[in-house]
Design an enzyme around this catalytic site. Structure first.
Site, PDB file in Angstrom:
ATOM      1  N   GLU A  48       0.866  -1.176   0.000  1.00 51.50           N
ATOM      2  CA  GLU A  48       0.000   0.000   0.000  1.00 51.50           C
ATOM      3  C   GLU A  48       0.903   1.226   0.000  1.00 51.50           C
ATOM      4  OE1 GLU A  48      -2.473  -0.073   3.410  1.00 51.50           O
ATOM      5  OE2 GLU A  48      -3.334  -2.032   2.981  1.00 51.50           O
ATOM      6  N   ASP A  91      -4.916   8.495  11.106  1.00 56.22           N
ATOM      7  CA  ASP A  91      -3.575   7.939  11.325  1.00 56.22           C
ATOM      8  C   ASP A  91      -3.046   8.286  12.707  1.00 56.22           C
ATOM      9  OD1 ASP A  91      -3.214   6.737   8.800  1.00 56.22           O
ATOM     10  OD2 ASP A  91      -2.847   8.713   7.921  1.00 56.22           O
TER      11      ASP A  91
END
Length: 270
Positions: free
Chosen positions: A49, A60
């Site tokens: 990814e 995140d």
């Protein structure tokens, strides 16, 4: 069949889960990020990814935020991200992009899909895009032949699981816990139950279910690989680059970490 679908099918034929690694493009700079990706593949990652760095990474945790921040400070652009995708595809691994929706929309939905396919990318993970609002992306990804990966979470209702799985192609990303990305001392107890529920929603399609968020060592990778089709690891790779005194040491650490995780997914072969 996309390269992603092929890699997942290959892993399944070997009786194991696929190993999926994440790294922001441009971290610590564009050229170095290509070398880190190569080390991840050399160590055993089947799928990479490639993160598109974004200035507002609300999903995140601190490690990936720091890595993506360094990539932005280095001047990484969406075009650089596509260059890393091209280099990733050249390794033989399946190349995905993981991106918040805003940068793709600003780039141009159809243009991004076309350029992603031209770079050899297999698909895109869009963590903050829900299927009900994904009409333009579904059309563009269909036209470009890209897989599209949506997320499910422990809080997803059965109806939402079905809706999300039906809109996905390639695999469904099962976020194992509620919260931001980052390594954890142990895998969330909700992960296996979420995979079970998601498999019910993919019973007709047989779409693979891959698990991410919180996996930090080979033992955890083996634990997740016992019930998932893919094990997704991101913060652990970023942390090894951040902790290294120089790039070469970081590459060695990344390669060794990928090998440890690879041993884990193979130990759980079924």
């Amino acid at each position: 069949m996309t390269t992603l679908q092929s890699k997942l099918a290959e892993a399944r034929s070997q009786g194991r889960a696929a190993l999926i690694g994440y790294l922001p493009a441009g971290f610590p700079d564009v050229e170095s990020s290509v070398r880190v990706v190569q080390a991840m593949v050399d160590g055993g990652c089947d799928v990479i990814e490639v993160g598109l760095p974004y200035s507002d990474p609300t999903m995140d945790g601190p490690t990936i935020q720091r890595a993506a921040g360094m990539a932005l400070e280095a001047g990484t652009t969406p075009k650089d991200v596509l260059a890393v995708v091209r280099a990733t595809a050249a390794t033989g691994a399946a190349a995905l992009v993981m991106s918040y929706w805003n940068p793709i929309e600003r780039y141009g939905v159809e243009a991004f899909a076309a350029d992603m396919a031209d770079a050899g990318g297999s698909g895109v993970i869009t963590p903050d895009l829900i299927p009900e609002e994904a009409g333009p992306w579904i059309a563009a990804s269909d036209a470009a032949g890209l897989d599209r990966i949506f997320l499910v979470a422990p809080s997803s209702t059965d109806a939402r699981l079905k809706l999300t799985c039906d809109a996905s192609r390639g695999f469904v990303y099962a976020a194992s816990l509620m919260g931001v990305t980052g390594t954890r001392a142990k895998v969330s107890g909700t992960a296996e139950r979420l995979v079970e529920r998601t498999r019910e929603a993919t019973r007709d399609s047989g779409l693979p279910v891959c698990v991410g968020l919180g996996i930090s060592n080979g033992a955890q990778a083996a634990e997740v690989a016992a019930y998932a089709d893919g094990v997704i690891v991101g913060a652990g790779f970023c942390q090894r680059v951040l902790d290294a005194p120089d790039l070469e040491s970081g590459l060695d650490a990344v390669r060794a970490f990928a090998a440890e995780l690879g041993e884990g997914v193979r130990a759980a072969a079924r």
